[in-house]
Design an enzyme around this catalytic site. Structure first.
Site, PDB file in Angstrom:
ATOM      1  N   LYS A  90      -8.360 -13.240   8.621  1.00  0.00           N
ATOM      2  CA  LYS A  90      -8.520 -11.923   8.491  1.00  0.00           C
ATOM      3  C   LYS A  90      -6.967 -11.068   8.107  1.00  0.00           C
ATOM      4  O   LYS A  90      -6.072 -11.492   9.216  1.00  0.00           O
ATOM      5  CB  LYS A  90      -9.316 -11.142   9.548  1.00  0.00           C
ATOM      6  N   LYS A 114      -1.920 -10.549  16.442  1.00  0.00           N
ATOM      7  CA  LYS A 114      -2.368  -9.216  16.501  1.00  0.00           C
ATOM      8  C   LYS A 114      -3.871  -9.354  16.666  1.00  0.00           C
ATOM      9  O   LYS A 114      -4.760  -8.609  17.618  1.00  0.00           O
ATOM     10  CB  LYS A 114      -2.060  -8.453  15.424  1.00  0.00           C
ATOM     11  N   LYS A 126      -3.148 -13.231   5.207  1.00  0.00           N
ATOM     12  CA  LYS A 126      -2.464 -12.194   4.409  1.00  0.00           C
ATOM     13  C   LYS A 126      -2.323 -12.567   3.239  1.00  0.00           C
ATOM     14  O   LYS A 126      -2.093 -13.573   2.880  1.00  0.00           O
ATOM     15  CB  LYS A 126      -1.204 -11.779   5.323  1.00  0.00           C
ATOM     16  N   ASP A 166      -3.654  -3.049   2.773  1.00  0.00           N
ATOM     17  CA  ASP A 166      -2.095  -2.714   3.363  1.00  0.00           C
ATOM     18  C   ASP A 166      -1.397  -1.917   2.216  1.00  0.00           C
ATOM     19  O   ASP A 166      -1.980  -1.274   1.595  1.00  0.00           O
ATOM     20  CB  ASP A 166      -1.486  -4.297   3.423  1.00  0.00           C
ATOM     21  N   ASN A 240      -1.175   5.560   4.700  1.00  0.00           N
ATOM     22  CA  ASN A 240      -2.442   5.453   5.283  1.00  0.00           C
ATOM     23  C   ASN A 240      -2.006   5.523   6.955  1.00  0.00           C
ATOM     24  O   ASN A 240      -2.441   6.301   7.653  1.00  0.00           O
ATOM     25  CB  ASN A 240      -3.317   4.118   4.927  1.00  0.00           C
ATOM     26  N   SER A 377     -11.447  -2.948  11.264  1.00  0.00           N
ATOM     27  CA  SER A 377     -12.133  -3.759  10.355  1.00  0.00           C
ATOM     28  C   SER A 377     -12.951  -4.974  10.701  1.00  0.00           C
ATOM     29  O   SER A 377     -14.069  -5.178  10.196  1.00  0.00           O
ATOM     30  CB  SER A 377     -10.960  -4.657   9.648  1.00  0.00           C
TER      31      SER A 377
HETATM   32  P1  NDP Z   1       0.544   2.832   2.015  1.00  0.00           P
HETATM   33  O1  NDP Z   1       0.726   2.249   0.833  1.00  0.00           O
HETATM   34  O2  NDP Z   1      -0.526   3.817   2.444  1.00  0.00           O
HETATM   35  O3  NDP Z   1       1.888   3.540   2.537  1.00  0.00           O
HETATM   36  C1  NDP Z   1       3.137   3.156   2.771  1.00  0.00           C
HETATM   37  C2  NDP Z   1       4.079   4.117   2.982  1.00  0.00           C
HETATM   38  O4  NDP Z   1       5.205   3.375   3.330  1.00  0.00           O
HETATM   39  C3  NDP Z   1       4.387   4.979   1.842  1.00  0.00           C
HETATM   40  O5  NDP Z   1       4.835   6.232   2.413  1.00  0.00           O
HETATM   41  C4  NDP Z   1       5.623   4.382   0.992  1.00  0.00           C
HETATM   42  O6  NDP Z   1       6.369   5.022   0.210  1.00  0.00           O
HETATM   43  C5  NDP Z   1       6.340   3.852   2.457  1.00  0.00           C
HETATM   44  N1  NDP Z   1       6.913   2.477   1.961  1.00  0.00           N
HETATM   45  C6  NDP Z   1       6.400   1.367   1.417  1.00  0.00           C
HETATM   46  N2  NDP Z   1       7.466   0.293   1.114  1.00  0.00           N
HETATM   47  C7  NDP Z   1       8.457   0.987   1.477  1.00  0.00           C
HETATM   48  C8  NDP Z   1       9.741   0.804   1.331  1.00  0.00           C
HETATM   49  N3  NDP Z   1      10.115  -0.654   0.867  1.00  0.00           N
HETATM   50  N4  NDP Z   1      11.094   1.417   1.806  1.00  0.00           N
HETATM   51  C9  NDP Z   1      10.579   2.509   2.152  1.00  0.00           C
HETATM   52  N5  NDP Z   1       9.292   3.252   2.480  1.00  0.00           N
HETATM   53  C10 NDP Z   1       8.362   2.357   1.796  1.00  0.00           C
HETATM   54  O7  NDP Z   1       0.509   1.508   3.194  1.00  0.00           O
HETATM   55  P2  NDP Z   1      -0.105   1.794   4.896  1.00  0.00           P
HETATM   56  O8  NDP Z   1       0.183   3.144   5.418  1.00  0.00           O
HETATM   57  O9  NDP Z   1      -1.303   1.077   4.905  1.00  0.00           O
HETATM   58  O10 NDP Z   1       1.276   0.614   5.469  1.00  0.00           O
HETATM   59  C11 NDP Z   1       2.420   0.971   6.117  1.00  0.00           C
HETATM   60  C12 NDP Z   1       2.662  -0.090   7.118  1.00  0.00           C
HETATM   61  O11 NDP Z   1       1.745  -0.223   8.315  1.00  0.00           O
HETATM   62  C13 NDP Z   1       2.870  -1.281   6.588  1.00  0.00           C
HETATM   63  O12 NDP Z   1       3.994  -2.071   7.324  1.00  0.00           O
HETATM   64  C14 NDP Z   1       1.507  -2.222   6.778  1.00  0.00           C
HETATM   65  O13 NDP Z   1       1.657  -3.581   6.861  1.00  0.00           O
HETATM   66  C15 NDP Z   1       1.430  -1.472   8.143  1.00  0.00           C
HETATM   67  N6  NDP Z   1       0.113  -1.637   8.552  1.00  0.00           N
HETATM   68  C16 NDP Z   1      -1.231  -1.204   7.898  1.00  0.00           C
HETATM   69  C17 NDP Z   1      -2.306  -1.132   8.214  1.00  0.00           C
HETATM   70  C18 NDP Z   1      -3.463  -0.400   7.322  1.00  0.00           C
HETATM   71  O14 NDP Z   1      -4.707  -0.771   7.991  1.00  0.00           O
HETATM   72  N7  NDP Z   1      -3.293   0.052   6.250  1.00  0.00           N
HETATM   73  C19 NDP Z   1      -2.654  -1.674   9.455  1.00  0.00           C
HETATM   74  C20 NDP Z   1      -1.584  -2.332  10.023  1.00  0.00           C
HETATM   75  C21 NDP Z   1      -0.348  -2.223   9.668  1.00  0.00           C
HETATM   76  P3  NDP Z   1       6.058   5.208  -1.180  1.00  0.00           P
HETATM   77  O15 NDP Z   1       4.722   5.699  -1.393  1.00  0.00           O
HETATM   78  O16 NDP Z   1       7.108   5.758  -1.805  1.00  0.00           O
HETATM   79  O17 NDP Z   1       5.876   3.707  -1.677  1.00  0.00           O
HETATM   80  O1  2IT Z   2      -1.578  -5.348   9.117  1.00  0.00           O
HETATM   81  C1  2IT Z   2      -2.606  -5.154   9.078  1.00  0.00           C
HETATM   82  O2  2IT Z   2      -3.149  -5.332  10.366  1.00  0.00           O
HETATM   83  C2  2IT Z   2      -3.544  -4.632   7.989  1.00  0.00           C
HETATM   84  N1  2IT Z   2      -2.845  -4.281   7.131  1.00  0.00           N
HETATM   85  C3  2IT Z   2      -5.048  -4.367   8.221  1.00  0.00           C
HETATM   86  C4  2IT Z   2      -5.556  -5.585   8.092  1.00  0.00           C
HETATM   87  C5  2IT Z   2      -7.103  -5.834   8.051  1.00  0.00           C
HETATM   88  O3  2IT Z   2      -7.974  -6.739   7.828  1.00  0.00           O
HETATM   89  O4  2IT Z   2      -7.949  -4.584   8.433  1.00  0.00           O
END
Ligand code: NDP
Ligand code: 2IT
Length: 445
Positions: A90, A114, A126, A166, A240, A377
Site C-alpha cells: 500500500k 508508516k 510506492k 502522492d 493536498n 486509505s
Molecule cells: P501535491 O502534488 O498535491 O502538492 C505538492 C506541493 O508541493 C505543491 O505545492 C508543489 O508545488 C510542492 N512541491 C512539489 N515538489 C516540489 C519541489 N521539488 N520543490 C518545491 N515544492 C514542491 O502533493 P501532496 O500534497 O499530496 O504531497 C505533498 C507531500 O506530502 C509529499 O512529500 C508527499 O509524499 C507527502 N504525502 C502525501 C500524502 C497524500 O495523501 N497525498 C500522504 C502522506 C504524505 P508545485 O505545484 O509548484 O509543484
Molecule cells: O505517503 C503517503 O503515505 C501517501 N502518499 C498516501 C498513500 C496511500 O496509500 O494513501
C-alpha cells in the site's frame, strides 16, 4: 550503532551508492534501530535487516503515450513492492519529473513503517513516473494514466497492491487510472484509494493527511504542556497535504502566515485566506504568486527556502523531501520555532533533524505525523470490501483516534528504547517491531 545494523547499512551504501535519498532514509532508520537489534539477537541469524532493506520486488516499465500534437512521448514507470509482512502493498503514486528509483525506494521504505504505525493491515509500496503533469492537457494526462495502468494492472489488485495519490496524483489521475483498470480486468474493486465519492471513495480521504498531521501535532504539544491555539504557523507547499493542514491548524486556533509552491512563497501576516488558495490550486491549477492579485496586502517572494526565515512557532513542511536543510532549520530555531510537524515525506535533511532535536524543538517525523492519509486509505479499503460508506464524522473520528494512538505508540517506544521525546527513534522502533514480529513468524521469505 550495533555491529549488525552498521554492517547492513555499509552494505546498503555500497550496493546502492547512486541512490542518495534511499541511503538517507535507511541511515536514519538503521541508526535508530540499534536498541531493538541489541535486544533481539535472533534477528541477525534470520537476516531480518538484510531482508527489510531489500524490496520484495521492483517493477520498472515503459510508459508510451501520445501528446496533443500526435507525437509519441515515453516516460519511465515504477512500482516498488517493498514489504508485504503485515498486509497487501500500500502506498501512493508520484508523478513528478524528479522521480527516479532512489526516490521511490526511499518512499517505499518509509511507507512500511508508516503503515505499520497506523495499526491497520497494510504492507509497504510506492510507485510513480517521471511524467510531469504541469502544463499537460486533461487529455494528455488521461492518455498517460491509461498507458501507465495498461502495464501496472497485472501487478496490482485489492488484495495484492493498492496504490493511491502522492505528488502530482489527485482525484483526476486516480479516476483515469481506475477507469482503465476496470476496463482491462472487468473488476469493480478497491484497487486504488483516493477515489471520487460517487465511485467508491471515502469521505475525509482528501482531508486526511493534513487533518491527521494537525491531530498528531496537537497530541504532541499537549503531551508537552502546550497547544496550537494562538501560534503562528508556516506551511510549505499548497497541494493536498498543505491545504488541509492549513485548514485544520486554523480551526485549532493557529494562524497560517505563509504557504508556497515550487516557484516561491507568499507571506500574509494577516493570516492566509484559504478560499483563495483552494480556488487557485484546486480549481484553476495556477501558481501561488497569483495570490497577491486577490490579497494585495500579501507579498510574494521567488524561491522556496526563504519561507523558513519567516518567524513562526509551528512549522509544517508539506511540499517535498529535503526542503529543510540545516541552514533553514537553524533559521527556524533562531526565530523561536517550538514544533515541527512533517506533512511531506522526509522534508528535513538528516542535519536539519539533528539541529531540531539538539535545540529541543518538538519534532514530529513524517512516517508518524503524515500517516493519516494512508490510514484513511485503509479505511477506504474496508468500506469497499464491506460495500458501504461511513459518514465524514465517523471517518474523521477514526482518523483522530488513529493519530493520537500513533503519538502514544511513538512516545512510549521512545521512552522504552531510546530517549524520552525522541519521536524519530520512537516512530522507527514502534513501526519496525510489528513488521519484524510478522517477518519472523512467516519464516525466511
Ligand atoms: P501535491 O502534488 O498535491 O502538492 C505538492 C506541493 O508541493 C505543491 O505545492 C508543489 O508545488 C510542492 N512541491 C512539489 N515538489 C516540489 C519541489 N521539488 N520543490 C518545491 N515544492 C514542491 O502533493 P501532496 O500534497 O499530496 O504531497 C505533498 C507531500 O506530502 C509529499 O512529500 C508527499 O509524499 C507527502 N504525502 C502525501 C500524502 C497524500 O495523501 N497525498 C500522504 C502522506 C504524505 P508545485 O505545484 O509548484 O509543484
Ligand atoms: O505517503 C503517503 O503515505 C501517501 N502518499 C498516501 C498513500 C496511500 O496509500 O494513501
Amino acid at each position: 550503532m550495533s555491529d549488525y545494523a552498521q554492517r547492513v547499512l555499509d552494505d546498503l551504501k555500497a550496493r546502492n551508492a547512486h541512490e542518495p535519498e534511499f541511503i538517507q532514509a535507511a541511515t536514519e532508520i538503521l541508526t535508530t534501530l540499534k536498541p531493538v537489534v541489541d535486544r533481539h539477537p535472533e534477528y541477525e541469524k534470520a537476516g531480518l535487516l538484510e531482508r527489510y532493506v531489500e524490496p520484495e520486488r521492483v517493477i520498472m516499465f515503459r510508459v508510451p503515450w501520445m501528446d496533443d500534437k500526435g507525437q509519441v512521448q515515453v516516460n519511465r514507470g515504477y512500482r516498488v513492492q517493498f514489504n508485504s509482512a503485515i498486509g497487501p502493498y500500500k502506498g501512493g503514486l508520484r508523478l513528478h519529473p524528479s522521480v527516479n528509483l532512489s526516490i521511490i525506494k526511499f518512499l517505499g521504505m518509509e511507507q512500511i513503517l508508516k503503515n505499520s504505525l497506523t495499526g491497520l493491515p497494510i504492507g509497504g509500496g510506492k510507485g510513480g513516473s517521471d511524467f510531469d503533469p504541469k502544463g499537460k492537457s486533461d487529455n494528455e494526462v488521461q492518455r498517460f494514466c491509461q498507458s501507465f495502468m495498461t502495464e501496472l494492472y497485472r501487478h496490482v489488485g485489492k488484495d495484492v497492491d493498492v496504490p493511491a495519490g502522492d505528488i502530482g496524483v489527485g482525484a483526476r489521475e486516480i479516476g483515469f487510472l481506475y477507469g482503465q483498470y476496470k476496463r482491462i480486468t472487468g473488476l469493480y474493486e478497491g484497487v486504488l484509494t483516493g477515489k471520487g465519492l460517487t465511485w467508491g471513495g471515502s469521505l475525509a480521504r482528501k482531508e486526511a493527511t493534513g487533518f491527521g498531521l494537525c491531530y498528531f501535532v496537537q497530541a504532541m504539544l499537549e503531551a508537552n504542556g502546550k497547544s496550537v491555539a494562538g501560534k503562528t504557523v508556516v506551511v510549505s507547499g499548497s497541494g493536498n497535504v498543505a491545504i488541509y493542514a492549513a485548514q485544520k491548524i486554523t480551526e485549532m486556533g493557529g494562524k497560517v502566515v505563509a504557504m508556497s509552491d515550487s516557484n516561491g512563497y507568499i507571506h500574509d501576516p494577516a493570516g492566509v485566506n484559504l478560499a483563495v488558495i483552494k480556488q487557485l490550486k484546486e480549481v484553476e491549477r495556477k501558481r501561488i504568486r497569483e495570490y497577491v492579485n486577490a490579497v494585495p496586502t500579501a507579498t510574494y517572494t521567488e524561491g522556496c527556502s526563504g519561507i523558513w526565515t519567516i518567524p513562526c512557532q509551528i512549522a509544517l513542511p508539506c511540499a517535498t523531501q529535503n526542503e529543510i536543510n540545516e541552514a533553514s532549520a537553524k533559521a527556524l530555531i533562531a526565530n523561536g520555532v517550538e514544533a515541527v510537524g512533517e506533512g511531506a515525506n522526509m522534508p528535513s535533511t538528516l542535519e536539519a533533524t539533528a539541529a531540531f532535536q539538539q535545540a529541543k524543538v518538538l519534532f514530529a517525523p513524517a512516517k508518524a505525523a503524515n500517516a493519516g492519509g494512508v490510514a484513511v486509505s485503509a479505511l477506504e479499503m474496508s468500506q469497499n470490501s464491506m460495500r458501504l460508506s461511513w459518514s465524514f464524522e465517523e471517518v474523521d473520528a477514526r482518523l483522530k483516534d488513529i493519530m493520537v494512538g500513533i503519538f502514544h505508540k511513538v512516545d512510549d517506544a521512545a521512552k522504552e528504547y531510546a530517549t524520552s521525546g525522541d519521536y524519530v527513534a520512537g516512530a522507527n522502533i514502534a513501526g519496525f517491531l510489528k513488521v519484524a514480529d510478522a517477518m519472523m513468524a512467516q519464516g525466511a521469505v
